[in-house]
Design a protein around this motif. Sequence first.
Motif, PDB file in Angstrom:
ATOM      1  N   SER A 107      56.127  48.248  33.342  1.00  0.00           N
ATOM      2  CA  SER A 107      56.120  49.252  34.407  1.00  0.00           C
ATOM      3  C   SER A 107      57.408  49.141  35.210  1.00  0.00           C
ATOM      4  O   SER A 107      57.880  48.035  35.505  1.00  0.00           O
ATOM      5  CB  SER A 107      54.916  49.044  35.329  1.00  0.00           C
ATOM      6  N   ASP A 108      57.975  50.306  35.552  1.00  0.00           N
ATOM      7  CA  ASP A 108      59.185  50.289  36.364  1.00  0.00           C
ATOM      8  C   ASP A 108      58.824  50.165  37.844  1.00  0.00           C
ATOM      9  O   ASP A 108      57.654  49.988  38.207  1.00  0.00           O
ATOM     10  CB  ASP A 108      60.040  51.535  36.087  1.00  0.00           C
ATOM     11  N   SER A 109      59.829  50.255  38.712  1.00  0.00           N
ATOM     12  CA  SER A 109      59.609  50.039  40.140  1.00  0.00           C
ATOM     13  C   SER A 109      58.691  51.097  40.761  1.00  0.00           C
ATOM     14  O   SER A 109      58.138  50.891  41.835  1.00  0.00           O
ATOM     15  CB  SER A 109      60.953  50.017  40.884  1.00  0.00           C
ATOM     16  N   GLN A 115      56.560  52.223  27.056  1.00  0.00           N
ATOM     17  CA  GLN A 115      56.310  51.517  25.798  1.00  0.00           C
ATOM     18  C   GLN A 115      57.651  51.096  25.204  1.00  0.00           C
ATOM     19  O   GLN A 115      58.516  51.941  24.945  1.00  0.00           O
ATOM     20  CB  GLN A 115      55.571  52.434  24.815  1.00  0.00           C
ATOM     21  N   LEU A 116      57.839  49.803  25.019  1.00  0.00           N
ATOM     22  CA  LEU A 116      59.076  49.304  24.410  1.00  0.00           C
ATOM     23  C   LEU A 116      58.892  49.216  22.905  1.00  0.00           C
ATOM     24  O   LEU A 116      57.829  48.842  22.419  1.00  0.00           O
ATOM     25  CB  LEU A 116      59.446  47.938  24.982  1.00  0.00           C
ATOM     26  N   GLY A 117      59.937  49.523  22.170  1.00  0.00           N
ATOM     27  CA  GLY A 117      59.870  49.536  20.717  1.00  0.00           C
ATOM     28  C   GLY A 117      59.789  48.150  20.120  1.00  0.00           C
ATOM     29  O   GLY A 117      59.954  47.138  20.808  1.00  0.00           O
TER      30      GLY A 117
END
Length: 180
Positions: A107-109, A115-117
């Motif tokens: 999750s960003d700020s 979703q990371l590959g």
Amino acid sequence: MPSIETLQSKYNLSSELLSSWRKSVAALGVKDFYTSELHSDYPDRFIFLKGPDKDKILTKTGLDSIPKVYQKIFDYLVSSEEILPYALIMQNHYLYWLYVQEPQIVSDSRGIPHQLGCGVPIKNDECPHVISAQTAVVDLDDLDNLKDILHINYDYHIDQTGLWRVSIPDEITGSFNDDF
């Protein structure tokens, strides 16, 4: 060098990571591991159509063929980062590797999930010998300072003569033929 099953047991590698790793080596068209050493000097970025001298590319496959200079970085990656490299390219004093990383959601700020590959190579439909993959590089003269590892993306050219980084100029992407 141990088998992939031994590595799985030793480092507690997840089945998902190994599944992605096997997809990656299948995409490269090799059995289990791929190394390429370029015995030539050329700029960091070069015109794709020229490339390095193919007669100076030494290629090996198999976990048991990993050169000793790679052992330390390989062990570090597998044990510390849950990254299982599936191809290594040594050029001059730098070691580049393509890797598989376990898929994860971050999750960003703002609280938005991403979703990371997993690092499985992506084939270029217009250039069948070219794949894109998650990549990292380290200076072989500074292996003790593994904090300096850079994670970058490159395209790679793959055929029976070896594997090497390429830079495809935007203006000619998609205009290749089968001559390379």
